[in-house]
Design a protein around this motif. Structure first.
Motif, short mmCIF file in Angstrom:
data_model
loop_
_atom_site.label_atom_id
_atom_site.label_comp_id
_atom_site.label_asym_id
_atom_site.label_seq_id
_atom_site.Cartn_x
_atom_site.Cartn_y
_atom_site.Cartn_z
N CYS A 199 48.22 46.92 -11.14
CA CYS A 199 48.53 45.93 -10.11
C CYS A 199 48.96 46.69 -8.85
N CYS A 202 53.05 45.94 -7.92
CA CYS A 202 54.15 46.62 -8.62
C CYS A 202 53.72 47.98 -9.17
N CYS A 223 49.93 38.98 -12.25
CA CYS A 223 50.34 40.21 -12.91
C CYS A 223 51.39 39.88 -13.98
N CYS A 226 54.90 41.49 -12.58
CA CYS A 226 55.60 41.04 -11.38
C CYS A 226 55.26 39.61 -10.97
ZN LIG Z 1 52.42 43.51 -10.61
#
Ligand SMILES: [Zn+2]
Length: 240
Positions: A199, A202, A223, A226
């Motif tokens: 991702c 994050c 995600c 996050c």
């Molecule tokens: Zn993330």
């Protein structure tokens, strides 16, 4: 690609553009401020020099008055010396005359010194005024260029807002609310690409199952770490 996802990617790009206008305008305004500050600095230097010259002229005037006083005093002493009789009186007058002459020398030296200062400062003013003129014309140019840049930014901003309005009017309220909720904390990283199965919000690796869903682009995938909205980045192939 899922239509909603497509809209979300577009919306996040527009929101990011909108947020970028502030710093862009600030940067342009800072350029003008630096130039105007320079102009102001030169002006204040010229003012200081004028004040210094005034001061030197005032001091010179005082010395000239003093010189005139000393000169009439010396004339008086010459008259008196014709009248004195004792050696003691002659000595006293000579002493007074010496002191007055010394004071004359000092006043004359002061006037020469002050004249030099006045002359030097006047030269400095001429040099500074040249620099000031340059700074003024530079500031004018910058102002003109800034006006153009600002007009350009304004136009861009209008377009971006218009595009956003159009897009938002097409979007479902539910998707919009979902996006805005994430945007509250994620700001301009609400919708992020997945690169190397990670991702890009994050930077955590996402599992195979989520990754496969992201690649399919059939749904809106967030995600697992996050909660940001993920999308598959269209790879730009660079030919070697
Ligand atoms: Zn993330």
């Amino acid at each position: 690609m899922n239509k909603y996802l497509e809209q979300l990617i577009e919306l996040s790009t527009l929101d990011k553009d909108i947020d970028d206008f502030g710093p862009r305008i600030a940067k342009v305004e800072k350029m003008l401020k630096i130039s105007l500050d320079k102009e102001k600095e030169f002006k204040s230097q010229v003012d200081t020099l004028h004040a210094d010259i005034m001061d030197a002229k005032l001091k010179k005037g005082k010395n000239e008055v003093h010189l005139a006083e000393l000169s009439s005093k010396l004339k008086d002493l010459t008259k008196k010396s014709a009248l004195v009789k004792t050696a003691k009186e002659v000595k006293a007058l000579q002493l007074e005359e010496e002191i007055s002459k010394e004071q004359c020398d000092f006043a004359n030296e002061e006037i020469v010194r002050l004249d030099k200062i006045i002359d030097m400062k006047q030269h400095n003013i001429i040099a500074l005024q040249e620099k000031l003129a340059e700074a003024v014309s530079e500031a004018e140019e910058i102002k003109k260029s800034i006006e153009e840049q600002m007009q350009h930014i304004e136009l861009e901003r209008k377009n971006v807002y218009q595009n956003k309005d159009e897009l938002v009017s097409l979007m479902s309220q539910k998707i919009l609310t979902f996006y805005q909720k994430i945007r509250k904390w994620a700001e301009n990283t609400t919708v992020v690409p997945v690169r190397k199965q990670a991702c890009y919000g994050c930077f955590m690796r996402i599992n195979d199952k989520t990754y496969a869903s992201v690649l399919k682009q059939d749904d809106i995938i967030t995600c697992p770490h996050c909660g940001r909205i993920l999308y598959k980045e269209i790879e730009v192939l660079i030919e070697a």
